[in-house]
Scaffold this motif. Structure first.
Motif, mmCIF file in Angstrom:
data_model
loop_
_atom_site.group_PDB
_atom_site.id
_atom_site.type_symbol
_atom_site.label_atom_id
_atom_site.label_comp_id
_atom_site.label_asym_id
_atom_site.label_seq_id
_atom_site.Cartn_x
_atom_site.Cartn_y
_atom_site.Cartn_z
ATOM 1 N N ILE A 518 -4.709 -4.525 -8.379
ATOM 2 C CA ILE A 518 -4.650 -3.064 -8.315
ATOM 3 C C ILE A 518 -4.413 -2.603 -6.882
ATOM 4 C CG2 ILE A 518 -6.014 -0.965 -8.633
ATOM 5 C CD1 ILE A 518 -7.406 -2.409 -10.961
ATOM 6 N N PHE A 519 -5.155 -3.178 -5.938
ATOM 7 C CA PHE A 519 -5.017 -2.781 -4.539
ATOM 8 C C PHE A 519 -3.612 -3.075 -4.015
ATOM 9 C CE2 PHE A 519 -9.843 -3.386 -3.710
ATOM 10 C CZ PHE A 519 -10.078 -2.170 -4.321
ATOM 11 N N ALA A 520 -3.067 -4.238 -4.379
ATOM 12 C CA ALA A 520 -1.734 -4.607 -3.898
ATOM 13 C C ALA A 520 -0.653 -3.725 -4.517
ATOM 14 C CB ALA A 520 -1.456 -6.080 -4.209
ATOM 15 N N THR A 521 -0.834 -3.324 -5.770
ATOM 16 C CA THR A 521 0.158 -2.490 -6.436
ATOM 17 C C THR A 521 0.229 -1.106 -5.812
ATOM 18 O OG1 THR A 521 -0.250 -3.669 -8.515
ATOM 19 C CG2 THR A 521 0.892 -1.566 -8.666
ATOM 20 N N ARG A 522 -0.908 -0.568 -5.388
ATOM 21 C CA ARG A 522 -0.931 0.800 -4.879
ATOM 22 C C ARG A 522 -0.868 0.877 -3.355
ATOM 23 N NH1 ARG A 522 -7.330 2.321 -5.891
ATOM 24 N NH2 ARG A 522 -8.062 1.709 -3.819
ATOM 25 N N GLU A 523 -0.863 -0.241 -2.636
ATOM 26 C CA GLU A 523 -0.923 -0.246 -1.168
ATOM 27 C C GLU A 523 0.284 0.474 -0.571
ATOM 28 O OE1 GLU A 523 -1.828 -0.677 2.723
ATOM 29 O OE2 GLU A 523 -3.148 -1.012 1.004
ATOM 30 N N ILE A 524 0.029 1.332 0.406
ATOM 31 C CA ILE A 524 1.092 2.074 1.070
ATOM 32 C C ILE A 524 1.007 1.956 2.587
ATOM 33 C CG2 ILE A 524 -0.324 4.161 0.912
ATOM 34 C CD1 ILE A 524 3.498 4.099 0.967
ATOM 35 N N GLY A 525 -0.221 1.793 3.139
ATOM 36 C CA GLY A 525 -0.395 1.829 4.594
ATOM 37 C C GLY A 525 0.391 0.768 5.327
ATOM 38 N N SER A 526 0.217 -0.509 4.966
ATOM 39 C CA SER A 526 0.951 -1.577 5.636
ATOM 40 C C SER A 526 2.380 -1.684 5.129
ATOM 41 C CB SER A 526 0.228 -2.913 5.442
ATOM 42 O OG SER A 526 0.000 -3.175 4.076
ATOM 43 N N ALA A 527 2.613 -1.354 3.850
ATOM 44 C CA ALA A 527 3.961 -1.465 3.283
ATOM 45 C C ALA A 527 4.927 -0.505 3.963
ATOM 46 C CB ALA A 527 3.914 -1.214 1.781
ATOM 47 N N ILE A 528 4.459 0.690 4.332
ATOM 48 C CA ILE A 528 5.345 1.687 4.927
ATOM 49 C C ILE A 528 5.826 1.264 6.310
ATOM 50 C CG2 ILE A 528 3.626 3.096 6.130
ATOM 51 C CD1 ILE A 528 6.420 4.430 3.881
ATOM 52 N N ILE A 529 5.098 0.341 6.956
ATOM 53 C CA ILE A 529 5.482 -0.154 8.276
ATOM 54 C C ILE A 529 6.354 -1.406 8.164
ATOM 55 C CG2 ILE A 529 4.621 -1.018 10.496
ATOM 56 C CD1 ILE A 529 3.919 1.842 10.113
ATOM 57 N N LEU A 530 6.079 -2.269 7.193
ATOM 58 C CA LEU A 530 6.663 -3.611 7.165
ATOM 59 C C LEU A 530 7.864 -3.759 6.243
ATOM 60 C CD1 LEU A 530 3.346 -5.692 7.039
ATOM 61 C CD2 LEU A 530 4.792 -5.262 9.029
ATOM 62 N N TYR A 531 8.123 -2.802 5.382
ATOM 63 C CA TYR A 531 9.203 -3.016 4.410
ATOM 64 C C TYR A 531 10.569 -2.997 5.093
ATOM 65 C CZ TYR A 531 10.982 1.804 4.254
ATOM 66 O OH TYR A 531 11.575 3.004 4.560
#
Length: 587
Positions: A518-531
């Protein structure tokens, strides 16, 4: 020869050398085959990114290496300017207010559900816990649609009824950010306090009632004092989580008057050109704030030993009859569930069916055109595939690593176990967006940069503490004599883990897998920097549509993301039950 039972003495024939006990020091071969590899892997995953946060803060802003030099300007900006120091203290104040609200409201719900005769306690408890498994980012998008001052659905409807009033609610403000953030952290406060309440011997409360003390006075003099460690621990834990939360403040804005540190880190990385040195310096500042919270959290859990009230006696708390207030408190719980879950998702579904906010929702022209369009969009397909890949790999890798760490720390007890525990728990003090600033500097120029595998690596580090705690708690419930019997039969350590520990810990491992999924599916903080161009996930795509002003598409992607979480939970539970029943020989 007879042996005296009181003072046994062995004859020379009976004297045999005792087998040497396995040493847990550096001479134990398991130290080199298990402990050293775990220390190296965990240190590389956790300590290196944290070290690169401070390394990046000392470098100029370019990531290409051309003309890059060391500089103290970034640290001077973060640590020696009044603007950033005031932001630091305002972020701490914001987090403290959110934590206080979450703990107070969560504690009230916990007391009502465990000590009173409030109706429908079981379903209400499940409903109060529901926001824990939903995305604060998706909820913030919904509340932006509801509470924006000029085009928010609530204000549009109110303005239609009362033309002279511009708006009655403005969630794009600091109080709005606090209110929406608190909605999604109240379940954490409830979880901490309710667990402690149910494990607490209520005999002291019973004695207070029998002496004529009222409910309120008993709660103030007895219950709250006994619950002090749980209250302190939950406060600082929520403080740490809310300090690093990026999504709600970034979506709702706060009218430009105040941007928390997490939002400023994102703004530095999304500037033209990106200022990754400044982002790393701000990340280091936020790291110290969350680290202080973790230190105080550990202190709160340590002093809990002085408040132990759980005994070997069986006990059952007497439910307090609160008369007509039982329906009032039940209504309060329903209102919370409506605000945190029902209303936001109803609004998302409504907006996904119409591109315009109507003063009369019943007169709006609803259509599934947005669902059809986005379902055939290649960017959505790619983001969905990336999200599924990340959401499956992250909990799988994290749970396996957490299991090995828990076994080494709690069972093998080799040298370095305490250090290993501290290293694996350290990411709690590192918000995802801060960790991402270190990973940027760590992996720039490597094949992992801008790939989906970098997101997996970031998520594994971020959620490793949760996997370790869940595995450790599950392992404490297993008698280690079963594993010792396996070892005495000649099984290696890994064979014992695979054949004995894992089958017995399946419920705990499933819980950890589902939670991290669940946490990985909704994660935005690190994804918005690393994608990168080909590694965007659904949360990033929702953010992009929101920035473009396309609220309908953002609502549709938010619903896709929620649907994926629900499907993942159902599939995981089904697979687990099938395998568990097949192992037991059940139907």
């Amino acid at each position: 020869m007879a042996v005296d039972i009181v003072n046994p003495e062995l004859s020379p024939e009976q004297e045999k050398p005792k087998p040497a006990r396995a040493r847990s020091g550096f001479l134990d071969k398991r130290f080199f085959s298990i402990q050293v590899p775990l220390l190296l892997v965990t240190g590389a995953l956790v300590l290196l990114p944290i070290g690169f946060i401070f390394y990046g803060a000392l470098r100029t802003t370019t990531l290409t290496g051309l003309g890059e030099t060391f500089t103290s300007g970034n640290l001077h900006m973060a640590y020696a300017t009044w603007q950033e120091l005031s932001t630091f203290f305002e972020t701490a104040l914001l987090s403290a207010v959110v934590a206080a609200i979450a703990v107070v409201v969560g504690s009230v719900f916990a007391w009502l559900l465990s000590r009173t005769n409030i109706p429908f306690r079981g379903p209400l408890e499940v409903a109060i816990m529901a926001p824990l498994f939903l995305s604060p980012f998706v909820g913030a998008v919904a509340w932006l649609i509801l509470g924006s001052p000029r085009v928010g659905l609530i204000n549009v409807l109110f303005n239609h009824l009362f033309p002279g009033v511009s708006h009655i609610i403005n969630l794009t403000s600091l109080p709005g950010v606090i209110a929406v953030t608190s909605l999604y952290y109240i379940p954490y406060g409830y979880l901490y306090v309710s667990t402690s309440l149910r494990n607490m011997d209520p005999s002291l409360e019973e004695a207070s009632y029998m002496s004529g003390t009222g409910v309120v006075a008993t709660g103030w003099r007895i219950t709250i004092k006994l619950m002090r460690p749980a209250l302190i621990s939950s406060f600082f834990f929520i403080f740490v989580l809310s300090a690093g939360l990026f999504s709600v403040a970034a979506v709702l804005g706060t009218g430009g008057s105040f941007q928390p540190l997490a939002v400023q880190i994102y703004q530095a990385t999304s500037a033209t050109p990106p200022n990754h040195g400044q982002a790393a310096a701000l990340g280091s500042l936020l790291f110290w704030l969350t680290l202080c919270g973790i230190v105080l959290y550990r202190f709160g859990t340590r002093v809990a030993r002085r408040f132990v009230t759980v005994t070997g006696k069986g006990f059952r708390a007497r439910l307090i009859t609160i008369g007509p207030w039982r329906w009032v408190t039940f209504a309060a719980g329903i209102v919370f569930v409506l605000l945190a879950v029902v209303l936001p998702y109803l609004v998302l579904f409504y907006v996904s069916l119409t591109p315009y906010v109507q003063t009369n929702p019943l007169a709006a022209k609803l259509s599934f055109h947005a669902f059809e369009t986005l379902s055939s969009n290649l960017l959505v397909h790619q983001a969905l595939e990336n999200t599924v890949l990340v959401s499956v790999l992250t909990p799988t890798i994290t749970v396996i690593l957490g299991l090995l760490l828990a076994f080494s720390i709690n069972r093998l007890r080799l040298r370095g176990g305490t250090l290993l525990d501290y290293i694996a728990t350290l990411p709690i003090a590192v918000p995802g967006i801060v960790l991402a600033t270190g990973l940027v500097w760590m992996y720039i120029g490597t094949p992992l940069y801008d790939t989906i595998w970098l997101l997996v690596a970031a998520f594994v580090v971020e959620y490793l503490p949760q996997a370790l705690r869940i595995s450790s708690n599950g392992m404490l419930q297993i008698d280690k004599s079963l594993e010792e019997a396996s070892t005495m039969c000649g099984s290696s350590t890994l064979q014992t883990v695979r054949r004995v520990t894992v089958p017995l810990m399946k419920p705990a491992l499933l819980s950890g897998w589902v939670l991290i999924f669940i946490f990985a599916t909704r994660e935005i903080g690190s994804a918005i920097i690393l994608y990168g161009p080909n590694s965007a996930v659904l949360s990033v795509l929702t953010w992009d549509y929101l920035n473009y002003g396309d609220l309908q598409s953002a609502a549709v992607i938010g619903l896709f993301q929620t649907g994926l979480m629900l499907v993942g939970i159902l599939v995981a539970r089904y697979v687990f039950r099938v395998r568990l029943n097949s192992n037991r020989g059940g139907p």
